[in-house]
Write an enzyme that holds these catalytic residues in place. Sequence first.
Site, PDB file in Angstrom:
ATOM      1  CB  SER A 101      -0.997  -0.056   1.242  1.00  0.00           C
ATOM      2  OG  SER A 101      -1.823   0.991   1.091  1.00  0.00           O
ATOM      3  CG  ASP A 242      -2.979   3.611  -1.593  1.00  0.00           C
ATOM      4  OD1 ASP A 242      -3.683   3.624  -2.616  1.00  0.00           O
ATOM      5  OD2 ASP A 242      -2.988   2.772  -0.653  1.00  0.00           O
TER       6      ASP A 242
END
Length: 479
Positions: A101, A242
């Site tokens: 992430s 992200d």
Amino acid sequence: MSLKFGTSGLRGLSTDLNGPAAAIYATAFAHYLMSSGQAKPGDPVLLGRDFRASSPDISAICAGALTRAGLTVLDCGPVPTPALALYGLEKRAAALMITGSHIPADRNGIKFYRPDGEIAKADEEAISTLATGLMAKPAGIDAMPGPAADHARQAEALFLARNTAILPAGALNGLKIGVYQHSTVARDLFIEVLAHYGAKVVALGRSVDFIPVDTEAVSQATIDRLKAWTAKHKLDAIVSADGDGDRPLVSDETGLPLRGDLLGLIAAQFVGASVAVTPVTSNSGLERQPDLSILRTRVGSPFVIEGMLKAVADGQTGVVGFEANGGTLTATDFTLNGTTLKALPTRDSFLPALAVLFLAARSHKPLSVLAAGFALPVALSDRIENFPLETSAALMRYLRSGADNLATFLAPIGTPESVSDIDGLRVTLMDRSVVHLRPSGNAPEMRCYAEAETADQAKRLLEQGLKCIRAFGQHYGSR
């Protein structure tokens, strides 16, 4: 191995995951699926990944382990996590997303999906127990790569079809939007979707090397880049996400990022939701918004999903969830633009980004004006990186051990009025400002959140909170 489940999936150093550990957890997941009746030998399982340097190798190891466990691996390649989850629901197949992430490039992780969606905390515990058992086997686990059929085009096409049906044709005509591409797997899809709706799109900052972008705590260096780009190209907004594309980043016409919980609120209003489930870290002003019931949870998508499912089970309709990072989930179907937007109970960056851009196009108002119109308290957050887990645990024990300790710690900041212990410590001070102290669930980081009526007050409160955390860490480390 320093691997553990956190707020969203398994996380740790890539050197720890890239090898037998990846095979062990993939095998444990396969055994769990089959032992619980959620899969049988020969069933498909999907694999996706982000652009981290370690992700292709970890994905290949998982493919080999899953194949040897008896499942048929479908490789979806570099793909946004919500796209992988959507394809999994479509094919009723479990899935693994290889991604860290927003965390630094030297770390990585795995997100797991059952055939019916993202795993819950109980699933994490079962997988961890099976993995521990596999680690204890004398013969060990084979970490050799394995075969996988290429399904990247199919997964991407399904997600593209979903996002090009949300808004009316030409809905973004007249807007000039930048896409900060960096190393997010959502970068090319964002350009295609925004152009589909008529926006003039400017690609910005594409990177070969992985760049961690935390949409909940956007770095000053990133903000400076966004401000420079908006000024140079005269942009109405900049959109990004992200690393795995499940958390949105949307900046206004000045380059200032909008709060993620504001994006989630706008998305909830856009789809016509009646209930929104969100963590305690989201803005306290949400409860003042009309026609939307707010349910609070601990931080992490599994808790938001649990809250959404409970709301649905209680007979609620129009249920969504969102986090302070902007990732937006849908627990029920919604009708948009004459079509059905099927429930996607995992974080998605595209829905909130499209919702806020559509609002700007429809109202003919700058994003900064729209954001100010919601009159939410100013909320800021930041984190102290490389803050040992042992130190953060000691800090939380100290603060929870008595009201005097908490008052002493916060003395440079203000006087506590009330405390919420849902996740970390969220303290409302006598002047109604808020400071929230919370260890990261999956990284050696300590987070601080601050809310106040003005930007200057919130900034000062955040700086003071971080200063108090650092002081405790230095004292604890010198013992």
